[in-house]
Design a protein around this motif. Structure first.
Motif, PDB file in Angstrom:
ATOM      1  N   GLU A  34       0.823  -1.208   0.000  1.00  0.00           N
ATOM      2  CA  GLU A  34       0.000   0.000   0.000  1.00  0.00           C
ATOM      3  C   GLU A  34       0.858   1.259   0.000  1.00  0.00           C
ATOM      4  N   GLY A  35       1.961   1.232   0.747  1.00  0.00           N
ATOM      5  CA  GLY A  35       2.867   2.371   0.789  1.00  0.00           C
ATOM      6  C   GLY A  35       4.313   1.928   0.767  1.00  0.00           C
ATOM      7  N   THR A  36       4.720   1.235   1.835  1.00  0.00           N
ATOM      8  CA  THR A  36       6.105   0.800   1.988  1.00  0.00           C
ATOM      9  C   THR A  36       6.152  -0.645   2.461  1.00  0.00           C
ATOM     10  N   ALA A  37       7.068  -1.403   1.913  1.00  0.00           N
ATOM     11  CA  ALA A  37       7.425  -2.720   2.449  1.00  0.00           C
ATOM     12  C   ALA A  37       8.939  -2.767   2.425  1.00  0.00           C
ATOM     13  N   ALA A  38       9.533  -2.270   3.492  1.00  0.00           N
ATOM     14  CA  ALA A  38      10.975  -2.134   3.543  1.00  0.00           C
ATOM     15  C   ALA A  38      11.553  -2.977   4.670  1.00  0.00           C
ATOM     16  N   SER A  39      12.747  -3.478   4.451  1.00  0.00           N
ATOM     17  CA  SER A  39      13.499  -4.245   5.435  1.00  0.00           C
ATOM     18  C   SER A  39      12.634  -5.363   6.010  1.00  0.00           C
ATOM     19  N   GLY A  40      12.369  -5.363   7.322  1.00  0.00           N
ATOM     20  CA  GLY A  40      11.555  -6.424   7.897  1.00  0.00           C
ATOM     21  C   GLY A  40      10.166  -6.512   7.307  1.00  0.00           C
ATOM     22  N   GLY A  41       9.631  -5.387   6.825  1.00  0.00           N
ATOM     23  CA  GLY A  41       8.334  -5.396   6.163  1.00  0.00           C
ATOM     24  C   GLY A  41       8.373  -6.141   4.850  1.00  0.00           C
ATOM     25  N   TYR A  42       9.494  -6.039   4.127  1.00  0.00           N
ATOM     26  CA  TYR A  42       9.638  -6.804   2.881  1.00  0.00           C
ATOM     27  C   TYR A  42       9.994  -8.250   3.167  1.00  0.00           C
ATOM     28  N   PHE A  43      10.829  -8.470   4.180  1.00  0.00           N
ATOM     29  CA  PHE A  43      11.185  -9.833   4.580  1.00  0.00           C
ATOM     30  C   PHE A  43       9.934 -10.664   4.822  1.00  0.00           C
ATOM     31  N   GLY A  44       8.936 -10.076   5.478  1.00  0.00           N
ATOM     32  CA  GLY A  44       7.721 -10.797   5.805  1.00  0.00           C
ATOM     33  C   GLY A  44       6.894 -11.202   4.599  1.00  0.00           C
ATOM     34  N   ILE A  45       6.904 -10.404   3.532  1.00  0.00           N
ATOM     35  CA  ILE A  45       6.067 -10.713   2.370  1.00  0.00           C
ATOM     36  C   ILE A  45       6.826 -11.467   1.289  1.00  0.00           C
ATOM     37  N   ALA A  46       8.111 -11.753   1.513  1.00  0.00           N
ATOM     38  CA  ALA A  46       8.902 -12.455   0.497  1.00  0.00           C
ATOM     39  C   ALA A  46       8.289 -13.789   0.071  1.00  0.00           C
ATOM     40  N   PRO A  47       7.632 -14.561   0.966  1.00  0.00           N
ATOM     41  CA  PRO A  47       7.067 -15.842   0.532  1.00  0.00           C
ATOM     42  C   PRO A  47       5.799 -15.722  -0.308  1.00  0.00           C
ATOM     43  N   ALA A  48       5.255 -14.520  -0.476  1.00  0.00           N
ATOM     44  CA  ALA A  48       4.013 -14.366  -1.226  1.00  0.00           C
ATOM     45  C   ALA A  48       4.179 -14.862  -2.655  1.00  0.00           C
ATOM     46  N   ASP A  49       3.087 -15.411  -3.207  1.00  0.00           N
ATOM     47  CA  ASP A  49       3.130 -15.905  -4.587  1.00  0.00           C
ATOM     48  C   ASP A  49       3.346 -14.761  -5.570  1.00  0.00           C
ATOM     49  N   GLU A  50       2.777 -13.607  -5.272  1.00  0.00           N
ATOM     50  CA  GLU A  50       2.995 -12.420  -6.099  1.00  0.00           C
ATOM     51  C   GLU A  50       3.022 -11.202  -5.185  1.00  0.00           C
ATOM     52  N   ILE A  51       3.738 -10.168  -5.630  1.00  0.00           N
ATOM     53  CA  ILE A  51       3.792  -8.894  -4.917  1.00  0.00           C
ATOM     54  C   ILE A  51       3.333  -7.806  -5.872  1.00  0.00           C
ATOM     55  N   VAL A  52       2.280  -7.116  -5.487  1.00  0.00           N
ATOM     56  CA  VAL A  52       1.702  -6.034  -6.288  1.00  0.00           C
ATOM     57  C   VAL A  52       2.072  -4.709  -5.635  1.00  0.00           C
ATOM     58  N   VAL A  53       2.524  -3.760  -6.425  1.00  0.00           N
ATOM     59  CA  VAL A  53       2.933  -2.458  -5.911  1.00  0.00           C
ATOM     60  C   VAL A  53       2.265  -1.344  -6.708  1.00  0.00           C
ATOM     61  N   LYS A  54       2.184  -0.186  -6.104  1.00  0.00           N
ATOM     62  CA  LYS A  54       1.784   1.025  -6.821  1.00  0.00           C
ATOM     63  C   LYS A  54       3.033   1.706  -7.363  1.00  0.00           C
ATOM     64  N   PRO A  55       2.892   2.635  -8.307  1.00  0.00           N
ATOM     65  CA  PRO A  55       4.076   3.368  -8.772  1.00  0.00           C
ATOM     66  C   PRO A  55       4.807   4.100  -7.645  1.00  0.00           C
ATOM     67  N   SER A  56       4.075   4.519  -6.622  1.00  0.00           N
ATOM     68  CA  SER A  56       4.684   5.263  -5.518  1.00  0.00           C
ATOM     69  C   SER A  56       5.123   4.379  -4.370  1.00  0.00           C
ATOM     70  N   SER A  57       4.875   3.065  -4.459  1.00  0.00           N
ATOM     71  CA  SER A  57       5.271   2.164  -3.375  1.00  0.00           C
ATOM     72  C   SER A  57       6.793   2.102  -3.259  1.00  0.00           C
ATOM     73  N   THR A  58       7.271   1.874  -2.040  1.00  0.00           N
ATOM     74  CA  THR A  58       8.698   1.752  -1.775  1.00  0.00           C
ATOM     75  C   THR A  58       8.975   0.366  -1.207  1.00  0.00           C
ATOM     76  N   VAL A  59       9.891  -0.365  -1.830  1.00  0.00           N
ATOM     77  CA  VAL A  59      10.242  -1.703  -1.349  1.00  0.00           C
ATOM     78  C   VAL A  59      11.756  -1.855  -1.321  1.00  0.00           C
ATOM     79  N   GLY A  60      12.219  -2.826  -0.523  1.00  0.00           N
ATOM     80  CA  GLY A  60      13.643  -3.121  -0.468  1.00  0.00           C
ATOM     81  C   GLY A  60      14.227  -2.877   0.906  1.00  0.00           C
ATOM     82  N   SER A  61      15.384  -2.210   0.948  1.00  0.00           N
ATOM     83  CA  SER A  61      16.124  -1.927   2.185  1.00  0.00           C
ATOM     84  C   SER A  61      16.460  -3.221   2.922  1.00  0.00           C
ATOM     85  N   ILE A  62      17.123  -4.138   2.226  1.00  0.00           N
ATOM     86  CA  ILE A  62      17.472  -5.424   2.813  1.00  0.00           C
ATOM     87  C   ILE A  62      18.730  -5.244   3.655  1.00  0.00           C
TER      88      ILE A  62
END
Length: 317
Positions: A115-143
């Motif tokens: 919805e907005g950000t999935a960074a670091s631990g937030g991205y770690f948690g969703i890594a097992p998802a079958d697909e990841i959908v983002v908006k153009p303004s979404s921020t992901v990463g920061s591993i």
């Protein structure tokens, strides 16, 4: 629910009243709010939307893990959409988030929507998802991982060795070399998890994944951190399409309610200060009884708040 506990001290005998409330942060829109007590096996399958907003701390993660556990036990749920807006948080809670999502993904399709950000631990948690959908303004990463500890733990190390008799040379010891080793171990596990779940999609090298960079939605789709640009509706449609028990558009969408406990502690009659969801009072004996972790590791985008004033230091891995 409330309870009274007698706390004797050297000068006073006071009572602590603990009041637990539930803050409902569920979306106010949508076809329905899922009722966990509803009978399973209804006429139509459903896609359940679970929301995590905020840091991956114990309270938010426990609430999401409970919801996912109940969804797995409900035969009428054919897929899950995990709606996330999180900068991450402590490593231990982020791992619990990952484990809950990973177990759910082994039993039914899970699509993450950033919805907005999935960074670091937030991205770690969703890594097992079958697909990841983002908006153009979404921020992901920061591993990456950082460590938080009191400055005194390093500065007073020699004094602590003189003050205590230890059962072994490494008992309750803190030093920078060990901290760096721990961070490297956690970092390798973090990066390895992302590569294992996203490896077929990633166009980045392992070292690039580990760089700690964040990416906007279009960049994330291009480099494999995400799968497609879309909105919540896109994520719901993809979850339904991936489900083997949902036929076409014959499904319902339910939004679960996230109830986060709020503990209010009142001692005596005078309340001095507040911090987040906890209220602290005049008697300092209450805080002294709480265990404070000497070292804590974070998978978080940015520096945990409080570092500027409390003398804590962070060690790069």
């Amino acid at each position: 629910m409330s309870s009274s506990v007698n706390l004797p001290t050297a000068t006073t005998a006071a009572y602590v009243v603990v009041v637990t409330a539930a803050v409902v942060t569920a979306a106010t829109v949508g076809p329905a709010v899922w009722n966990l007590t509803a009978d399973a096996g209804g006429e139509r399958e459903s896609v359940a939307v679970v929301t995590l907003r905020g840091g991956t701390d114990d309270a938010t993660v426990n609430a999401v893990a409970r919801q996912l556990r109940e969804l797995r036990a409900n035969d009428s749920v054919g897929a899950v959409v995990l709606r996330v807006d999180s900068p991450g948080g402590p490593v231990d809670a982020s791992e619990e988030f990952y484990l809950a999502v990973n177990r759910t993904a082994r039993e039914m399709p899970v699509v993450a929507y950033v919805e907005g950000t999935a960074a670091s631990g937030g991205y770690f948690g969703i890594a097992p998802a079958d697909e990841i959908v983002v908006k153009p303004s979404s921020t992901v990463g920061s591993i990456g991982v950082i460590v938080q500890l009191p400055q005194s733990a390093i500065e007073q190390q020699a004094e602590q060795q003189e003050q205590f008799v230890r059962s072994g040379p490494d008992k309750a010891q803190i030093n920078l070399d060990d901290l760096r080793t721990d961070i490297e171990t956690l970092q390798r596990a973090f990066v390895g998890t992302v590569v294992r779940h996203r490896g077929d999609n990633l166009t980045l090298t392992r070292s690039e994944v580990a760089s700690g960079r964040t990416y906007l939605g279009p960049q994330a789709v291009q480099n494999g951190f995400a799968d497609r640009i879309g909105d919540l509706g896109t994520a719901i449609e993809r979850a339904a399409a991936l489900s083997s028990t949902i036929e076409g558009d014959q499904y319902d969408v339910y939004y679960t309610e996230t109830q986060r406990p709020v503990n209010v502690v009142v001692l005596g009659e005078s309340v001095q200060r507040g911090n987040g969801t906890a209220v602290y009072v005049a008697d300092e004996s209450d805080s002294e009884s709480e265990f404070q972790r000497p070292v804590r590791y974070y998978a978080v985008w940015g520096v945990p708040r409080g570092n500027d004033s409390d003398g804590e230091v962070y060690v790069d891995g």
